[in-house]
Scaffold this motif. Structure first.
Motif, PDB file in Angstrom:
ATOM      1  N   ASN A   1       0.815  -1.215   0.000  1.00 34.03           N
ATOM      2  CA  ASN A   1       0.000   0.000   0.000  1.00 34.03           C
ATOM      3  C   ASN A   1       0.848   1.264   0.000  1.00 34.03           C
ATOM      4  N   ILE A   2       0.353   2.278  -0.701  1.00 41.52           N
ATOM      5  CA  ILE A   2       0.997   3.593  -0.732  1.00 41.52           C
ATOM      6  C   ILE A   2       0.258   4.526   0.223  1.00 41.52           C
ATOM      7  N   ALA A   3       1.013   5.290   1.007  1.00 46.30           N
ATOM      8  CA  ALA A   3       0.441   6.283   1.918  1.00 46.30           C
ATOM      9  C   ALA A   3       1.037   7.645   1.583  1.00 46.30           C
ATOM     10  N   THR A   4       0.586   8.676   2.288  1.00 45.26           N
ATOM     11  CA  THR A   4       1.204   9.992   2.187  1.00 45.26           C
ATOM     12  C   THR A   4       1.660  10.407   3.580  1.00 45.26           C
ATOM     13  N   TYR A   5       2.132  11.653   3.744  1.00 48.04           N
ATOM     14  CA  TYR A   5       2.689  12.061   5.039  1.00 48.04           C
ATOM     15  C   TYR A   5       2.428  13.541   5.273  1.00 48.04           C
ATOM     16  N   SER A   6       2.352  13.920   6.553  1.00 52.62           N
ATOM     17  CA  SER A   6       1.933  15.277   6.920  1.00 52.62           C
ATOM     18  C   SER A   6       3.072  16.284   6.792  1.00 52.62           C
ATOM     19  N   GLY A   7       2.711  17.561   6.879  1.00 54.60           N
ATOM     20  CA  GLY A   7       3.683  18.641   6.788  1.00 54.60           C
ATOM     21  C   GLY A   7       4.640  18.721   7.970  1.00 54.60           C
ATOM     22  N   PHE A   8       4.355  17.980   9.030  1.00 49.89           N
ATOM     23  CA  PHE A   8       5.250  17.966  10.191  1.00 49.89           C
ATOM     24  C   PHE A   8       6.310  16.870  10.071  1.00 49.89           C
ATOM     25  N   VAL A   9       6.362  16.260   8.890  1.00 52.25           N
ATOM     26  CA  VAL A   9       7.238  15.114   8.661  1.00 52.25           C
ATOM     27  C   VAL A   9       8.121  15.381   7.445  1.00 52.25           C
ATOM     28  N   ILE A  10       9.364  14.895   7.497  1.00 51.59           N
ATOM     29  CA  ILE A  10      10.246  14.896   6.329  1.00 51.59           C
ATOM     30  C   ILE A  10      10.368  13.453   5.847  1.00 51.59           C
ATOM     31  N   ARG A  11      10.109  13.256   4.555  1.00 51.14           N
ATOM     32  CA  ARG A  11      10.269  11.914   3.987  1.00 51.14           C
ATOM     33  C   ARG A  11      11.676  11.769   3.414  1.00 51.14           C
ATOM     34  N   GLY A  12      12.317  10.650   3.724  1.00 48.44           N
ATOM     35  CA  GLY A  12      13.564  10.271   3.076  1.00 48.44           C
ATOM     36  C   GLY A  12      13.245   9.173   2.068  1.00 48.44           C
ATOM     37  N   LYS A  13      13.077   9.553   0.806  1.00 49.10           N
ATOM     38  CA  LYS A  13      12.703   8.597  -0.239  1.00 49.10           C
ATOM     39  C   LYS A  13      13.881   7.669  -0.524  1.00 49.10           C
ATOM     40  N   LYS A  14      13.632   6.382  -0.578  1.00 46.60           N
ATOM     41  CA  LYS A  14      14.680   5.387  -0.826  1.00 46.60           C
ATOM     42  C   LYS A  14      15.217   5.544  -2.251  1.00 46.60           C
ATOM     43  N   VAL A  15      16.526   5.865  -2.385  1.00 42.96           N
ATOM     44  CA  VAL A  15      17.120   6.042  -3.718  1.00 42.96           C
ATOM     45  C   VAL A  15      18.369   5.175  -3.899  1.00 42.96           C
ATOM     46  N   SER A  16      18.725   4.390  -2.882  1.00 38.28           N
ATOM     47  CA  SER A  16      19.915   3.558  -2.965  1.00 38.28           C
ATOM     48  C   SER A  16      19.603   2.182  -2.406  1.00 38.28           C
ATOM     49  N   ASP A  17      20.480   1.223  -2.658  1.00 37.67           N
ATOM     50  CA  ASP A  17      20.235  -0.167  -2.266  1.00 37.67           C
ATOM     51  C   ASP A  17      20.724  -0.406  -0.832  1.00 37.67           C
ATOM     52  N   TYR A  18      19.804  -0.587   0.082  1.00 29.93           N
ATOM     53  CA  TYR A  18      20.124  -0.901   1.474  1.00 29.93           C
ATOM     54  C   TYR A  18      18.913  -1.584   2.087  1.00 29.93           C
ATOM     55  N   ASN A  19      19.113  -2.221   3.209  1.00 28.85           N
ATOM     56  CA  ASN A  19      17.989  -2.794   3.948  1.00 28.85           C
ATOM     57  C   ASN A  19      17.365  -1.673   4.775  1.00 28.85           C
ATOM     58  N   PRO A  20      16.117  -1.297   4.502  1.00 32.44           N
ATOM     59  CA  PRO A  20      15.516  -0.134   5.174  1.00 32.44           C
ATOM     60  C   PRO A  20      15.363  -0.311   6.680  1.00 32.44           C
ATOM     61  N   PHE A  21      15.057  -1.521   7.130  1.00 32.93           N
ATOM     62  CA  PHE A  21      14.951  -1.754   8.572  1.00 32.93           C
ATOM     63  C   PHE A  21      16.304  -1.515   9.229  1.00 32.93           C
ATOM     64  N   TYR A  22      17.367  -1.984   8.578  1.00 29.82           N
ATOM     65  CA  TYR A  22      18.726  -1.789   9.085  1.00 29.82           C
ATOM     66  C   TYR A  22      19.072  -0.309   9.178  1.00 29.82           C
ATOM     67  N   LEU A  23      18.772   0.455   8.107  1.00 28.29           N
ATOM     68  CA  LEU A  23      19.075   1.890   8.126  1.00 28.29           C
ATOM     69  C   LEU A  23      18.332   2.588   9.256  1.00 28.29           C
ATOM     70  N   ASN A  24      17.075   2.226   9.479  1.00 27.26           N
ATOM     71  CA  ASN A  24      16.308   2.861  10.548  1.00 27.26           C
ATOM     72  C   ASN A  24      16.919   2.569  11.908  1.00 27.26           C
ATOM     73  N   GLU A  25      17.424   1.347  12.099  1.00 28.75           N
ATOM     74  CA  GLU A  25      18.102   1.015  13.357  1.00 28.75           C
ATOM     75  C   GLU A  25      19.403   1.796  13.479  1.00 28.75           C
ATOM     76  N   LEU A  26      20.093   1.979  12.358  1.00 27.60           N
ATOM     77  CA  LEU A  26      21.339   2.745  12.339  1.00 27.60           C
ATOM     78  C   LEU A  26      21.092   4.188  12.777  1.00 27.60           C
ATOM     79  N   LEU A  27      19.943   4.739  12.364  1.00 23.83           N
ATOM     80  CA  LEU A  27      19.599   6.121  12.699  1.00 23.83           C
ATOM     81  C   LEU A  27      19.292   6.299  14.188  1.00 23.83           C
ATOM     82  N   LYS A  28      19.053   5.210  14.893  1.00 26.69           N
ATOM     83  CA  LYS A  28      18.800   5.278  16.333  1.00 26.69           C
ATOM     84  C   LYS A  28      20.080   5.208  17.155  1.00 26.69           C
ATOM     85  N   SER A  29      21.206   4.852  16.534  1.00 26.42           N
ATOM     86  CA  SER A  29      22.459   4.696  17.274  1.00 26.42           C
ATOM     87  C   SER A  29      22.942   6.043  17.807  1.00 26.42           C
ATOM     88  N   SER A  30      23.668   6.002  18.889  1.00 17.87           N
ATOM     89  CA  SER A  30      24.017   7.233  19.627  1.00 17.87           C
ATOM     90  C   SER A  30      24.817   8.228  18.791  1.00 17.87           C
TER      91      SER A  30
END
Length: 404
Positions: A122-151
């Motif tokens: 399913n495709i969704a949209t997002y509110s003006g209080f949010v910035i979307r990072g559109k996937k443009v490169s080959d990576y595991n998205p779950f992994y990247l999201n966990e990486l973004l949580k690292s200190s």
């Protein structure tokens, strides 16, 4: 944990670089890991801004609340809607693998927090209080999201944020953030391991939700007046003491029961003022603020100014009063007054009645409810342990201290 991993951790703690590792902007990582800016992985864009009447119907819209849920976002779990045309949807679509960032927050700790959209159908949209990072490169998205949580990555996002009252994160600032990547195989293995932890935590949270609903039904059944119960105005059996403002002191000896305690379930502020004290037998009612009407019980400390201390007479056990206030909590919230800060009405004790049985019957009811609470508290503690274990495992995997 093997001796090799223990030694690697100790070496890094000592500020040294273990064999096979290198020092980078995001910390010490394996030599073969590749450094990238987020701009190489994501294409950033601000969200949809629509007229008020366009909300609450139409296509699913990802909001800040979905980002802060701390669980990967799926279409069915999105709560918001916005009525937009097909062209707007094409420009502001969110598809599998996109990362969503919180644009604005009230605290530095929440600045630029992210979550990943993992729905492949399913495709969704997002509110003006949010910035979307559109996937443009080959990576595991779950992994990247966990990486973004690292200190180290979080430190960069906070560093690039701006604002005094509201902390804002821009597309440009996110573009500058650096991450260090392992190969796709190891990304997938790390994502697989951490997603299993997510599933275990989700099941534990659902179990607690189920128990809370059962408790609510149990209170409704046990505390509904029966034949022979006495019914009186609260003011005839309760003595109220509205707390006063106390000064916080970093080295204070007395813990303060305040909003921070209510939110965190632990003491954050202390005072040397005596104020109004509460012991384990006292019942407190949040009198002011958005949560006005919330009762708490079995806490020792100095009562903060937003609470009132309620002391029942000899006819009612304090714990019975607590569960009664918990049962009518939502109803009490409807009584709140005030255009700015909501508060419980001054004549609340005169307005509200309480029905109660003999103290012997109260004791029997309390035995059932308190034993049920013990069960819920056990599962809450188990949940916290699971979250701590997940966080520790995430840190070891995302930094490459543990290889998979």
């Amino acid at each position: 944990m093997t001796e090799e991993i223990k030694q690697r951790i100790e070496t890094i703690k000592a500020g040294k670089v273990p064999d096979g590792y290198k020092r980078t902007v995001v910390g010490i990582v394996p030599n073969e890991w590749e450094n990238k800016r987020l701009s190489e992985l994501l294409k950033f864009q601000n969200g949809v801004n629509a007229d008020k009447e366009k909300y609450n119907s139409g296509i699913k819209m990802i909001s800040v609340m979905d980002i802060l849920s701390n669980r990967p976002i799926f279409y069915d779990n999105i709560r918001g809607h916005v009525d937009i045309d097909e062209k707007t949807l094409n420009n502001y679509s969110v598809t599998y693998g996109d990362i969503l960032f919180q644009r604005s927050s009230e605290t530095v700790e929440d600045a630029g927090k992210s979550n990943v959209y993992m729905d492949e159908e399913n495709i969704a949209t997002y509110s003006g209080f949010v910035i979307r990072g559109k996937k443009v490169s080959d990576y595991n998205p779950f992994y990247l999201n966990e990486l973004l949580k690292s200190s180290k990555v979080r430190q960069q996002i906070i560093k690039y944020s701006a604002g005094s009252q509201h902390i804002n994160v821009s597309q440009d600032s996110l573009s500058k953030v650096n991450v260090c990547f392992t190969n796709k195989y190891e990304q997938n293995r790390i994502a697989e391991i951490l997603s299993k932890w997510d599933k275990v935590i989700e099941l534990q949270e659902k179990l607690i939700e189920k128990l809370e609903l059962q408790k609510k039904a149990l209170m409704q059944r046990l505390l509904t007046p029966k034949e022979g119960w006495k019914k009186v105005k609260l003011e005839s059996v309760i003595r109220k003491q509205k707390a006063v403002l106390v000064n916080t002191n970093e080295n204070g000896k007395n813990p303060i029961i305040d909003m921070d305690y209510l939110i965190n379930s632990s003491f954050c502020n202390y005072t040397n003022d005596e104020g109004i004290r509460a012991d384990l037998n006292d019942v407190l009612l949040l009198w002011d603020g958005s949560g006005a009407g919330t009762p708490i019980h079995k806490v020792e400390g100095v009562v903060g100014s937003t609470f009132a201390k309620l002391t029942p007479n000899h006819e009612i056990f304090p714990s019975f009063l607590y569960y009664y206030l918990l049962k009518i909590q939502e109803r009490n919230k409807l009584l709140r007054e005030g255009s700015g800060v909501p508060h419980i009405p001054k004549d609340f004790l005169r307005m509200q009645t309480i029905s109660f049985p003999t103290k012997t019957s109260q004791k029997n009811i309390l035995n059932i409810l308190e034993n049920f609470d013990l069960q819920i508290n056990y599962h809450h503690k188990k949940l916290e342990v699971l979250k701590q274990q997940q966080k520790a495992m995430q840190q070891l995997l995302i930094t490459g201290i543990v290889r998979v």
